[in-house]
Design a protein around this motif. Structure first.
Motif, PDB file in Angstrom:
ATOM      1  N   THR A   4       0.766  -1.263   0.079  1.00 24.90           N
ATOM      2  CA  THR A   4      -0.021   0.038  -0.022  1.00 24.90           C
ATOM      3  C   THR A   4       0.915   1.277   0.070  1.00 24.90           C
ATOM      4  O   THR A   4       2.105   1.347   0.267  1.00 24.90           O
ATOM      5  N   TYR A   5       0.139   2.456  -0.207  1.00 24.03           N
ATOM      6  CA  TYR A   5       0.925   3.618  -0.093  1.00 24.03           C
ATOM      7  C   TYR A   5       1.495   3.810   1.398  1.00 24.03           C
ATOM      8  O   TYR A   5       2.731   4.239   1.390  1.00 24.03           O
ATOM      9  N   ALA A  48      -4.342   3.822   1.885  1.00 20.59           N
ATOM     10  CA  ALA A  48      -4.725   2.467   1.935  1.00 20.59           C
ATOM     11  C   ALA A  48      -4.783   1.680   0.748  1.00 20.59           C
ATOM     12  O   ALA A  48      -4.860   0.515   0.516  1.00 20.59           O
ATOM     13  N   TYR A  50      -3.509   0.200  -2.885  1.00 26.79           N
ATOM     14  CA  TYR A  50      -2.380  -0.719  -3.556  1.00 26.79           C
ATOM     15  C   TYR A  50      -1.454   0.244  -4.608  1.00 26.79           C
ATOM     16  O   TYR A  50      -1.962   0.876  -5.303  1.00 26.79           O
TER      17      TYR A  50
END
Length: 287
Positions: A4-5, A48, A50
């Motif tokens: 995720t980020y 949250a 990807y």
């Protein structure tokens, strides 16, 4: 496993922290926003989600550049200063918090000078000082003066970026030479000149020594060359009652006070920055 980020941000911050980079959190965020072409708001909103493998590779390349010493401001091509986001390149110094006191003192002087005060930002670099003053003193006129072609290019970009074409102009000027007759009658001349002694440059941090423009760092043998030349040659550009305001390096304040006094400046005063370092020396021309 998909990343995720938020994971990528935390990994990037850890890598930077391990390398001893103090502002690892801020720099990790800036690198990710730049790589993903997102605003900070979008970045925080998408934490949250990807990321693609391509973005991970792009971030890794940027982090490698940072770990080799390149400042993050040059990697992303912009930096924040005094509420403005400005273009930067290797042709200009990265705007620093140290310089905010120079801006504050100049703003106070420009406001005191009244409507349409004229301000000169000498050795302007990115134009950060003059543009910050212009954005905080809405009716003043500002000239950004620079010798470097690359820096002048950045000045012009930043005038456009901050939408200040109506009140801010840029000119090619050598601060070590007397001003032309077109540069005169300023209420305030603000200057953050090169002030590192030539012999000290090789000992600077790699991010400064190898990436920031030497022309903007080298202040001559004792670091005071620009103060001497400007205090003696630029007096005629300042109107009576007007002020010359310098940023100075650590422990240079008393020498610069002396230089200004020798050149006929009066009411000389020195102001400390937020770190308690005597950072700004200013004086007025009264006769």
């Amino acid at each position: 496993m998909a990343t995720t980020y938020n994971n990528l941000f935390l990994d990037t911050r850890t890598r930077l922290k391990k390398a001893g980079i103090e502002s690892a959190q801020l720099e990790a965020r800036e690198i990710l926003c730049y790589a993903a072409d997102k605003t900070r708001e979008q970045f925080y909103r998408d934490m949250a989600l990807y990321v693609s493998g391509e973005l991970e590779r792009r971030v890794d390349t940027l982090v490698q550049r940072r770990l080799s010493g390149e400042p993050v401001a040059y990697i992303i091509g912009e930096w924040e200063f005094y509420g403005l986001t400005l273009d930067v390149s290797g042709d200009v110094l990265i705007p620093r918090m140290d310089t905010e006191m120079l801006v504050e003192r100049t703003i106070l002087r420009a406001r005191a000078a009244g409507e349409e005060a004229r301000v000169l930002d000498l050795c302007a670099g990115s134009g950060c000082v003059g543009l910050a003053v212009a954005s905080n003193v809405p009716d003043c006129r500002v000239v950004l003066a620079e010798l470097s072609e690359g820096a002048l290019r950045i000045c012009k970009q930043n005038i456009r970026r901050t939408d200040m074409n109506a009140r801010v102009t840029s000119v090619c000027v050598d601060a070590l030479e007397p001003p032309s007759s077109t540069l005169w009658d300023f209420d305030v001349v603000a200057c953050n000149p090169p002030y590192i002694p030539t012999g000290d440059i090789d000992a600077l941090d790699v991010s400064v020594r190898d990436y920031e423009p030497r022309m903007a760092l080298d202040g001559g043998t004792d670091g005071l060359e620009f103060y001497r030349q400007i205090a003696s040659k630029w007096k005629n550009a300042i109107r009576l009652g007007g002020a010359l305001i310098f940023e100075v390096g650590v422990s240079q304040a008393s020498e610069v006070e002396k230089i200004m006094a020798e050149n006929g400046f009066e009411n000389i005063q020195t102001t400390a920055d937020t770190q308690g370092i005597w950072r700004v020396v200013e004086g007025t021309i009264n006769q």
